[in-house]
Scaffold this active site. Structure first.
Site, PDB file in Angstrom:
ATOM      1  N   SER A 287     -54.878 -50.846  -2.982  1.00  0.00           N
ATOM      2  CA  SER A 287     -54.349 -51.469  -1.770  1.00  0.00           C
ATOM      3  C   SER A 287     -53.762 -50.407  -0.853  1.00  0.00           C
ATOM      4  CB  SER A 287     -53.284 -52.498  -2.124  1.00  0.00           C
ATOM      5  OG  SER A 287     -52.050 -51.840  -2.360  1.00  0.00           O
ATOM      6  N   LYS A 288     -53.327 -50.860   0.302  1.00  0.00           N
ATOM      7  CA  LYS A 288     -52.763 -49.949   1.303  1.00  0.00           C
ATOM      8  C   LYS A 288     -51.621 -49.111   0.750  1.00  0.00           C
ATOM      9  CE  LYS A 288     -53.801 -51.939   5.801  1.00  0.00           C
ATOM     10  NZ  LYS A 288     -53.353 -52.862   6.822  1.00  0.00           N
ATOM     11  N   ARG A 289     -50.894 -49.688  -0.190  1.00  0.00           N
ATOM     12  CA  ARG A 289     -49.745 -48.977  -0.755  1.00  0.00           C
ATOM     13  C   ARG A 289     -50.161 -47.694  -1.484  1.00  0.00           C
ATOM     14  NH1 ARG A 289     -47.789 -53.012  -4.283  1.00  0.00           N
ATOM     15  NH2 ARG A 289     -49.181 -54.395  -3.162  1.00  0.00           N
TER      16      ARG A 289
ATOM     17  N   GLY B  73     -52.265 -45.549  -0.483  1.00  0.00           N
ATOM     18  CA  GLY B  73     -52.695 -44.493   0.429  1.00  0.00           C
ATOM     19  C   GLY B  73     -53.758 -45.060   1.339  1.00  0.00           C
TER      20      GLY B  73
END
Ligand code: GLU
Length: 439
Positions: free
Chosen positions: A207-209, A211
């Site tokens: 996910s975006k978390r 990177g």
């Protein structure tokens, strides 16, 4: 029969690496067999598609070299087709109107799941089966008149003659329902390949978390399209030996759905960067120079001589993994007003024989032959004269001409900085050492 496959993204405004991996496997499968790759934008959820969101998809695929043979088709242009298919099912008693499942006023059209089990043989996952009791009726046309994903997808895949549906593992449940729709619409079903999910280092869905996940982020960071294609190809597939670095034609040649893994793949940022460095090294200097030119200009640095720039690129090509590393690693080749690494300045210039080395190099550099070989001979002789190791003469020179303790080879560095500027910089360093100022 030549395969016909499709990539069918929703225009969310972002092209996720997982989506690109799906597009890539479709593309490789098609190209390997001389088949057809179709681009279909699944925009039925929206009133109408947003131009920018479509551009993110088409621009991203084009940049990656994943060219499509047909499309882009837009589901929002195809409502008539879905309505006809829906009418057909309703007329045959295979679908019924119901206020249940309608989000607004009015009635949705609900498909009768029937009482038969569904089974298919997945090209990646093997035999898949779902008993009839686990399949319940589901909405195919919303009360708003828009088709649901499952319905539009099947109508389109039939209409477009799709032979193989290659998509993420998260669609398996949809596949069971879609097979029921093929049966009801009187069509054979395509073959299926469900690709393993992409996980982060701790085994959760990427996910975006974790990177960057958007392809534009990688573009921005200086990944090459060839490297992205190479890395994503390996994220779920391997050629059957240890080969990791592969060019696009090699991937097309070797890609085989039979070697796609079942288990989730782990996204490894370090390996990705390493693979990018391999592709950077594999890129011809002229091409790389053309890619780096705009990054240099963006920082307000000027390329005064194309041949010089090509030589610089040739030297740095071996040292950077991302294109974005080029400018920070190269500023002192462009500008004279760099600062000295403080520790390096103290250690190599303030201390003996730093200043003495620089004074003598300044004298000799002006006179001797200014070639890598000439400079090498001169520095070696100087080390001998002073009775010190080569590093004791090379490091003062390096710090004086670059401000840094680590640069490309000292001879090539001097050639790139040039005779006059090198002399100038060494004088400046001696002066700075005299005043004790290293900044
Ligand atoms: N629009 C769907 C998605 O983006 C397409 C899935 C499919 O390939 O059928 O997940």
């Amino acid at each position: 029969m030549k395969p016909r496959v499709r990539f069918a993204p929703s225009p969310t405004g972002m092209l996720h690496v997982g989506g690109v991996r799906t597009a890539l496997y479709n593309w490789l499968f098609a190209r390997h067999q001389g088949g057809t790759f179709i681009l279909r934008i699944e925009d039925t959820d929206r009133e109408r598609h947003v131009e920018d969101a479509v551009e993110v998809i088409t621009g991203g695929l084009s940049w990656l070299g994943l060219n499509w043979d047909e499309g882009p088709f837009f589901q929002s242009d195809r409502s008539e087709l879905y309505r006809q298919a829906a009418d057909k099912l309703e007329a045959a008693g295979l679908a019924y109107r119901s206020a249940k499942g309608a989000e607004e006023k009015g009635e949705a059209l609900v498909f009768r799941a029937g009482a038969a089990e569904v089974a298919f043989s997945d090209m990646v996952k093997g035999e898949m089966r779902k008993p009839a009791e686990d399949l319940v009726d589901f909405v195919i046309m919303r009360s708003s008149g828009y088709p649901t994903y499952n319905f539009a997808c099947v109508v389109d895949d039939m209409d477009m003659g799709i032979t193989h549906v290659i998509r993420g593992d998260d669609h398996v449940e949809n596949t069971f329902r879609q097979i029921l729709l093929y049966r009801a619409l009187g069509s054979d079903m395509p073959s299926y390949a469900h690709l393993p999910m992409i996980h982060n280092e701790s085994g959760q869905k990427l996910s975006k978390r974790d990177g960057a996940v958007a392809v534009t982020d990688y573009q921005e960071q200086g990944y090459l399209p060839e490297a992205i294609v190479n890395y994503l190809a390996l994220l779920g597939w391997s050629p059957g030996d240890d080969t990791e670095f592969m060019t696009v034609p090699e991937l097309v040649e070797r890609f085989d759905m039979g070697r796609v893994r079942r288990s989730p793949s782990r996204f490894d940022f370090r390996k990705f960067a390493w693979l990018n460095s391999r592709h950077v090294q594999n890129t011809p200097v002229e091409k790389l120079a053309a890619l780096l030119g705009p990054l240099v200009a963006r920082e307000g640095l000027e390329v005064k001589d194309e041949k010089w720039f090509a030589a610089l690129v040739g030297v740095q090509r071996e040292r950077i993994s991302l294109l974005s590393e080029f400018v920070p690693a190269s500023t002192y080749f462009f500008r004279d007003d760099f600062e000295y690494d403080e520790k390096g300045f103290r250690k190599f210039i303030m201390k003996d024989p730093g200043r003495e080395v620089l004074r003598r190099v300044v004298e000799r550099l002006g006179a001797g032959e200014f070639t890598e070989h000439g400079v090498e001979e001169m520095l070696k002789q100087l080390a001998e004269e002073l009775g010190v190791g080569f590093g004791k003469v090379a490091q003062p020179v390096r710090v004086a001409v670059s401000g840094r303790t680590a640069t490309p080879g000292i001879f090539e560095t001097l050639m790139l900085v040039g005779r006059e500027r090198s002399i100038e910089r060494m004088r400046r360093a001696v002066e700075a050492a005299g005043t004790g100022a290293s900044g």
